[in-house]
Design an enzyme around this catalytic site. Sequence first.
Site, short mmCIF file in Angstrom:
data_model
loop_
_atom_site.label_atom_id
_atom_site.label_comp_id
_atom_site.label_asym_id
_atom_site.label_seq_id
_atom_site.Cartn_x
_atom_site.Cartn_y
_atom_site.Cartn_z
N LYS A 49 39.58 34.10 49.52
CA LYS A 49 39.22 32.79 49.43
C LYS A 49 39.19 31.99 50.85
CE LYS A 49 38.39 33.53 45.02
NZ LYS A 49 39.04 34.69 44.77
N TYR A 260 39.65 39.89 31.24
CA TYR A 260 40.28 39.13 32.50
C TYR A 260 41.65 38.88 32.57
CZ TYR A 260 40.67 35.73 36.22
OH TYR A 260 41.36 35.24 37.27
N TYR A 286 43.12 41.21 40.05
CA TYR A 286 41.89 41.94 40.61
C TYR A 286 41.92 43.50 41.36
CZ TYR A 286 40.42 36.81 40.09
OH TYR A 286 39.98 35.93 39.72
C1 LIG Z 1 38.89 35.55 43.63
C2 LIG Z 1 39.25 36.92 44.00
C3 LIG Z 1 38.40 38.16 43.68
C4 LIG Z 1 36.99 37.87 43.49
O1 LIG Z 1 36.05 37.53 44.39
P1 LIG Z 1 34.62 36.52 43.92
O2 LIG Z 1 34.15 36.30 45.12
O3 LIG Z 1 35.21 35.69 42.76
O4 LIG Z 1 34.13 38.00 43.17
C5 LIG Z 1 38.97 39.43 44.12
N1 LIG Z 1 40.35 39.34 44.61
C6 LIG Z 1 41.10 38.24 44.62
C7 LIG Z 1 42.47 38.51 44.77
C8 LIG Z 1 40.62 37.03 44.16
O5 LIG Z 1 41.45 35.70 44.09
#
Ligand SMILES: *Cc1c(COP(=O)(O)O)cnc(C)c1O
Length: 325
Positions: A49, A260, A286
Amino acid sequence: MNYDFLKNKVNLGFFPTPIEFLPRFSAEIGHEVYIKRDDQTGLATGGNKTRKLEFLMKDALDKGAETVITIGGQQSNHCRQTAAAAAKLGLQCILILRGYEPAEYQGNLLLDKMLGADFLFMENEDIFSGMKKLYEYSQAYKLNFYPITMGGSNEIGCLGYVNAMKELKIQELEMGFDFDEIYFPTSSGGTQAGMVLGKKIFDTKAQIIGISNDKSNMDGLPLHDYIFKIIKEAELKYQIQTNIAHSEIIINQDFNEAGYGVITENEISIIKKLAATEGIILDPVYTGRAFYGMYELLKKSKQKKKILFWHTGGQAANFSYSASF
Ligand SMILES: *Cc1c(COP(=O)(O)O)cnc(C)c1O
């Protein structure tokens, strides 16, 4: 083409992020596997992010915002990084989070609190409508609020990963080879939208393969269509003549059955394996899932390839999953 829009950002992180070779994992899997450390981008423990927020926060400042508002789950990495970006820029941050306020703040939520964010817990209401309402109030009262969508995934945020593909291109030139495939977790779509656009713009050879983390829709659209929509909006807004086709977005949905944020034995085992053999910590939501997916796919692939796993961060969430380890 003119790519000046890539300069329209504030600096919030540490770039370029390093690329490391994974010797023991590569030997086991029979491919050359490298990892790009976007878990080291800065902003209160790092993550993908940061890149999006460099562009989103610039837009917020340009619009005279004093407060940024965003949404997510209680362990949202996006919310934690937004709170950190706001703190760094002297802005207020309000996080609209799913569910009841917990008795104990852990992981990302604890960091959010330390970063000085304000919270609104949506016990019964949907977070999207919660943010819409708050934004409407702010407008009625002439407050300078800037809303940031889920995961920062829109035509502005995705520029972070267009920029990242430029960074990767330079690293490939320095290393003297091109990757064949790039794996990473995909969820709200902004990361993948930017990578697909950046691949076209900077002529990257690698196939971009997003491993989907959740089965849910984004804004009522399947993830594939949502990513396509972000790409089309960016092409239009920044006059990018890439003409990306829907079929250029590759999403693997084979590993998100649990849903999720639900950690499974597969993810626990791969997270422990990478930690114990390479000294690298993945996250429980993730990258654990995406790395496991990549592992399964590469096991079946005979021809030896050069692989990049893009570590998108999220380690702070491990502290709220301690019982699983
Ligand atoms: C937000 C996030 C993702 C996913 O990215 P997107 O752009 O929302 O698809 C992947 N890994 C981590 C650790 C995240 O925080």
